[in-house]
Design a protein around this motif. Structure first.
Motif, PDB file in Angstrom:
ATOM      1  N   LEU A 166       0.818  -1.209   0.000  1.00 14.62           N
ATOM      2  CA  LEU A 166       0.000   0.000   0.000  1.00 14.62           C
ATOM      3  C   LEU A 166       0.855   1.263   0.000  1.00 14.62           C
ATOM      4  CD1 LEU A 166      -2.773  -1.098   2.542  1.00 14.62           C
ATOM      5  CD2 LEU A 166      -2.980  -0.901   0.056  1.00 14.62           C
ATOM      6  N   LYS A 167       1.942   1.249   0.748  1.00 11.77           N
ATOM      7  CA  LYS A 167       2.789   2.435   0.807  1.00 11.77           C
ATOM      8  C   LYS A 167       3.623   2.594  -0.462  1.00 11.77           C
ATOM      9  CE  LYS A 167       1.106   4.057   4.412  1.00 11.77           C
ATOM     10  NZ  LYS A 167       0.232   5.228   4.241  1.00 11.77           N
ATOM     11  N   LEU A 168       3.930   1.493  -1.114  1.00 14.97           N
ATOM     12  CA  LEU A 168       4.631   1.583  -2.395  1.00 14.97           C
ATOM     13  C   LEU A 168       3.743   2.262  -3.438  1.00 14.97           C
ATOM     14  CD1 LEU A 168       7.133   1.011  -4.043  1.00 14.97           C
ATOM     15  CD2 LEU A 168       6.255  -1.303  -4.492  1.00 14.97           C
ATOM     16  N   LEU A 169       2.442   2.010  -3.386  1.00 11.92           N
ATOM     17  CA  LEU A 169       1.512   2.691  -4.283  1.00 11.92           C
ATOM     18  C   LEU A 169       1.577   4.206  -4.090  1.00 11.92           C
ATOM     19  CD1 LEU A 169      -1.674   0.414  -4.046  1.00 11.92           C
ATOM     20  CD2 LEU A 169      -0.199   0.702  -6.045  1.00 11.92           C
ATOM     21  N   GLU A 170       1.679   4.637  -2.835  1.00 10.44           N
ATOM     22  CA  GLU A 170       1.754   6.068  -2.551  1.00 10.44           C
ATOM     23  C   GLU A 170       3.079   6.650  -3.051  1.00 10.44           C
ATOM     24  OE1 GLU A 170       0.681   7.281   1.402  1.00 10.44           O
ATOM     25  OE2 GLU A 170      -0.875   5.752   1.585  1.00 10.44           O
ATOM     26  N   ILE A 171       4.167   5.927  -2.830  1.00  9.01           N
ATOM     27  CA  ILE A 171       5.474   6.397  -3.313  1.00  9.01           C
ATOM     28  C   ILE A 171       5.456   6.526  -4.827  1.00  9.01           C
ATOM     29  CG2 ILE A 171       7.920   5.818  -3.516  1.00  9.01           C
ATOM     30  CD1 ILE A 171       7.675   4.415  -0.772  1.00  9.01           C
ATOM     31  N   GLN A 172       4.891   5.533  -5.484  1.00 12.57           N
ATOM     32  CA  GLN A 172       4.836   5.557  -6.950  1.00 12.57           C
ATOM     33  C   GLN A 172       3.913   6.663  -7.457  1.00 12.57           C
ATOM     34  OE1 GLN A 172       3.713   1.466  -7.543  1.00 12.57           O
ATOM     35  NE2 GLN A 172       5.842   0.763  -7.773  1.00 12.57           N
ATOM     36  N   ALA A 173       2.928   7.046  -6.655  1.00 13.62           N
ATOM     37  CA  ALA A 173       2.060   8.177  -7.023  1.00 13.62           C
ATOM     38  C   ALA A 173       2.789   9.502  -6.891  1.00 13.62           C
ATOM     39  CB  ALA A 173       0.808   8.182  -6.156  1.00 13.62           C
ATOM     40  N   GLY A 174       3.912   9.498  -6.151  1.00 14.82           N
ATOM     41  CA  GLY A 174       4.730  10.704  -6.038  1.00 14.82           C
ATOM     42  C   GLY A 174       4.731  11.390  -4.698  1.00 14.82           C
ATOM     43  N   VAL A 175       4.154  10.758  -3.649  1.00 19.26           N
ATOM     44  CA  VAL A 175       4.131  11.437  -2.355  1.00 19.26           C
ATOM     45  C   VAL A 175       5.552  11.616  -1.834  1.00 19.26           C
ATOM     46  CG1 VAL A 175       1.838  10.524  -1.799  1.00 19.26           C
ATOM     47  CG2 VAL A 175       3.879   9.342  -0.937  1.00 19.26           C
ATOM     48  N   GLN A 188       8.774  15.141  -9.464  1.00 13.69           N
ATOM     49  CA  GLN A 188       7.772  14.276 -10.114  1.00 13.69           C
ATOM     50  C   GLN A 188       6.498  15.096 -10.298  1.00 13.69           C
ATOM     51  OE1 GLN A 188       8.839  11.092 -11.040  1.00 13.69           O
ATOM     52  NE2 GLN A 188      10.736  12.012 -10.273  1.00 13.69           N
ATOM     53  N   LEU A 189       6.370  15.746 -11.426  1.00 17.12           N
ATOM     54  CA  LEU A 189       5.290  16.720 -11.627  1.00 17.12           C
ATOM     55  C   LEU A 189       3.961  16.089 -12.001  1.00 17.12           C
ATOM     56  CD1 LEU A 189       7.277  19.520 -13.506  1.00 17.12           C
ATOM     57  CD2 LEU A 189       6.756  19.338 -11.071  1.00 17.12           C
ATOM     58  N   ARG A 190       3.965  14.833 -12.367  1.00 17.68           N
ATOM     59  CA  ARG A 190       2.751  14.095 -12.732  1.00 17.68           C
ATOM     60  C   ARG A 190       1.973  14.799 -13.850  1.00 17.68           C
ATOM     61  NH1 ARG A 190       0.968   9.955  -9.858  1.00 17.68           N
ATOM     62  NH2 ARG A 190       0.172   9.504 -11.940  1.00 17.68           N
ATOM     63  N   ASP A 191       2.699  15.304 -14.837  1.00 13.51           N
ATOM     64  CA  ASP A 191       2.049  15.907 -16.001  1.00 13.51           C
ATOM     65  C   ASP A 191       1.327  14.878 -16.858  1.00 13.51           C
ATOM     66  OD1 ASP A 191       2.868  18.447 -15.333  1.00 13.51           O
ATOM     67  OD2 ASP A 191       4.752  18.302 -16.450  1.00 13.51           O
ATOM     68  N   ASP A 192       1.521  13.600 -16.527  1.00 14.63           N
ATOM     69  CA  ASP A 192       0.919  12.527 -17.316  1.00 14.63           C
ATOM     70  C   ASP A 192      -0.557  12.327 -16.996  1.00 14.63           C
ATOM     71  OD1 ASP A 192       2.033  11.721 -14.734  1.00 14.63           O
ATOM     72  OD2 ASP A 192       1.306   9.710 -15.210  1.00 14.63           O
ATOM     73  N   ILE A 193      -1.078  13.014 -15.987  1.00 12.62           N
ATOM     74  CA  ILE A 193      -2.464  12.746 -15.566  1.00 12.62           C
ATOM     75  C   ILE A 193      -3.349  13.971 -15.753  1.00 12.62           C
ATOM     76  CG2 ILE A 193      -1.802  10.994 -13.868  1.00 12.62           C
ATOM     77  CD1 ILE A 193      -2.322  13.155 -11.720  1.00 12.62           C
ATOM     78  N   THR A 194      -4.609  13.697 -15.979  1.00 11.58           N
ATOM     79  CA  THR A 194      -5.654  14.728 -15.984  1.00 11.58           C
ATOM     80  C   THR A 194      -6.807  14.189 -15.142  1.00 11.58           C
ATOM     81  OG1 THR A 194      -5.053  15.491 -18.197  1.00 11.58           O
ATOM     82  CG2 THR A 194      -7.240  16.096 -17.377  1.00 11.58           C
ATOM     83  N   VAL A 195      -7.139  14.902 -14.090  1.00 13.07           N
ATOM     84  CA  VAL A 195      -8.198  14.469 -13.179  1.00 13.07           C
ATOM     85  C   VAL A 195      -9.427  15.341 -13.405  1.00 13.07           C
ATOM     86  CG1 VAL A 195      -8.881  14.194 -10.766  1.00 13.07           C
ATOM     87  CG2 VAL A 195      -6.547  13.620 -11.480  1.00 13.07           C
ATOM     88  N   THR A 196     -10.546  14.700 -13.634  1.00 10.65           N
ATOM     89  CA  THR A 196     -11.802  15.402 -13.891  1.00 10.65           C
ATOM     90  C   THR A 196     -12.718  15.325 -12.667  1.00 10.65           C
ATOM     91  OG1 THR A 196     -12.950  13.444 -14.700  1.00 10.65           O
ATOM     92  CG2 THR A 196     -11.632  14.686 -16.304  1.00 10.65           C
ATOM     93  N   PRO A 197     -13.734  16.187 -12.611  1.00  5.16           N
ATOM     94  CA  PRO A 197     -14.727  16.059 -11.528  1.00  5.16           C
ATOM     95  C   PRO A 197     -15.350  14.666 -11.479  1.00  5.16           C
ATOM     96  CG  PRO A 197     -14.975  18.178 -12.597  1.00  5.16           C
ATOM     97  CD  PRO A 197     -13.962  17.408 -13.406  1.00  5.16           C
TER      98      PRO A 197
END
Length: 553
Positions: free
Chosen positions: A351-360, A390-399
């Motif tokens: 679970l914490k690896l998921l957070e690290i990979q998300a960029g926290v 890690q700017l995460r420019d690869d994602i677009t989050v919508t409402p």
């Protein structure tokens, strides 16, 4: 009762006279009263704005979205928050839910290899007068290097001070005829006694801000910070604060929140359970927002939660702010060679690896035995001190990403689990404890909020159990609570008639809360205003109930 013009303050609980007189010197009391007199009307205003926003959502049926009026801020690529001080730049692993009134655990935290301590007067703390005075005094001792065999504050894990949220009041102090906001009571005393020394040691003052719902609330905190810095003779921008994005409405205003606090920002934090509970708080009466069994269907891999984390990381790093993840609530067994130990460690690691990979840039653990393995996990998979690049420019989050509920139903196990957590949390509060242990996890107000929220919502929408198709009704929940009460009795250490009575009271209070027609906004507010809790608090403050969280089966 200490009474002077415009101020009434309860006398200290027995045995805390020295702590009381240290904290409430005439100078400290004058500062606290000025702070409260200046900002209590503004606190009233933000709480009324919350009510207004909820009424608007209910009457119109509209859904939140990114604000049109502040689009220019989101579209401006140039602004950044002020750089954080060196001591905040590498905080891979903090200890969470550290209630400072638990002196033994607080000292253990100060001696640990964690990079930070979430000194928690909110989620993991029960705000009795005794607990608040003891906890604030323990922070005073740590900052003033008065604990033996503990590193000086400049070298110990950095203190991330978490005052109570806006919704909590301090019953034991009145200014101008009104009980004072718990947030200002905690913040004012912590700042007055510790801020200059923390700053001199390049170790603060640093804060966590709980349950912020809008950029207007962040603006109020910014005004409080500037006022306090001027009043105490601190340079502007000395205070740094991490805002916990615990409300779905705030997830649409993250950039605006950073902007309002840009001189004081230490970033944003995401956590799963308070955030999930906020959907029931704001939209629980709508069938489109029926939240399925959290024990089976709700985790950070679900669309609405991983989108929230992705957006938080992207928003923070775009503006030069740190993004922190939630807390690992699982506890490692004592026996390192047992199968369960390896299973728990493997689960937390995944679970914490998921957070690290998300960029926290960091997260929290409760169990101090998890500090070293999680530090190593960060060193293996992250990018140095932090992951700001890690700017995460690869994602677009919508409402739609943020508002789509996960698929799934309700299980009998999940219903029973939620009932148990809700009841045991109330029982803990009646004992003067802010968190407890149950089935290998630490449980606090965040998990209690999502637990009672789901039970309320499932009754409201009369969902059917996956197991057998039975409707979730008031009668079923009452029956299960009665059944569980017998099992819970055996889980309470040093069982006495008082313990049994307290457990019965907790069951009654839980059933009252989940059966109400209107959803109580915060469980802690409801308890903090309830006669039963106030009576038990009186006993606790007299020293008749005390101690750290009891062990649970």
């Amino acid at each position: 009762m200490l009474v002077q013009e415009g101020v009434e303050l309860e006398t200290p609980p027995p045995g805390l006279e020295r702590e009381f007189h240290t904290l409430f010197s005439s100078e400290a009391l004058q500062f606290l009263c000025e702070l409260i007199s200046t900002f209590q009307p503004e606190v009233d205003k933000v709480l009324k704005l919350r009510v207004l926003r909820k009424v608007q959502l209910d009457l119109t049926g509209e859904l939140p979205g990114f604000l049109k009026d502040t689009a220019h801020l989101r579209n401006d690529p140039n602004w950044r928050v002020s750089p954080v001080p060196p001591r905040l730049r590498c905080r891979h692993v903090d200890i969470g839910d550290l209630s400072p009134c638990d002196t033994q655990r607080f000292i253990q935290g100060l001696k640990s290899t964690a990079q930070g301590l979430q000194v928690d007067f909110d989620d993991g703390n029960c705000p009795t007068y005794r607990n608040q005075i003891k906890g604030i005094y323990n922070v005073y001792l740590a900052v003033h290097n008065q604990y033996q065999d503990v590193l000086p504050i400049s070298q110990a894990p950095v203190l991330m001070l978490r005052p109570r949220a806006w919704n909590m009041v301090e019953h034991n102090m009145m200014v101008n005829g009104r009980e004072v906001p718990g947030s200002l009571f905690d913040f004012g005393l912590l700042m007055f006694h510790n801020a200059k020394l923390l700053l001199q040691n390049q170790s603060g003052p640093f804060f966590y801000l709980s349950k912020v719902e809008s950029y207007m609330e962040a603006r109020l905190w910014s005004q409080i910070f500037f006022w306090t810095e001027k009043k105490l003779g601190l340079p502007e921008g000395s205070i740094k604060a991490t805002v916990l994005i615990e409300c779905v409405l705030a997830s649409f205003e993250m950039e605006e929140i950073l902007y309002e606090l840009k001189e004081h920002s230490a970033g944003l934090n995401c956590g799963i359970w308070d955030y999930s509970a906020s959907f029931v708080n704001k939209f629980g009466h709508r069938t489109d927002f029926l939240l399925p069994d959290r024990s089976k269907y709700v985790d950070m891999e679900k669309r609405f939660l991983h989108s929230y984390m992705d957006l938080l990381v992207q928003t923070c790093h775009r503006r030069g702010a740190l993004a922190t993840g939630g807390m690992a609530a699982l506890m490692l067994p004592r026996d390192k060679d047992c199968v369960l130990y390896k299973t728990v460690l493997r689960t937390v690691t995944r679970l914490k690896l998921l957070e690290i990979q998300a960029g926290v840039d960091g997260f929290m653990v409760y169990d101090m035995d998890l500090i070293d393995p999680m530090q190593k996990l960060f060193q293996l998979h992250s990018h140095g001190q932090n992951q700001l690049l890690q700017l995460r420019d690869d994602i677009t989050v919508t409402p739609e990403d943020l508002l789509t509920m996960p698929a799934g139903g309700v299980t009998l196990y999940g219903l029973r689990y939620n009932i148990a957590v809700g009841v045991l949390f109330i029982e803990a509060w009646l004992s003067g404890r802010g968190h407890f242990f149950y089935l290998g996890k630490v449980e606090d107000s965040a998990t209690a909020e999502i637990s009672r929220s789901q039970v309320w919502q499932w009754i409201r929408h009369q969902v059917r159990l996956e197991d057998n198709g039975i409707l979730v009704t008031r009668a079923l929940v009452s029956s299960l609570a009665e059944d569980l009460m017998g099992e819970m009795k055996t889980a309470i250490v040093s069982q006495t008639s008082r313990d049994e009575q307290r457990l019965m009271t907790a069951v009654s209070m839980f059933l009252e809360i989940v059966q109400k027609n209107d959803f109580p906004e915060f469980l802690t507010t409801y308890l903090n205003l309830d006669h039963t809790f106030l009576s038990s608090q009186s006993l606790h403050d007299k020293g008749q109930m005390d101690g750290p969280p009891k062990a649970r089966l």
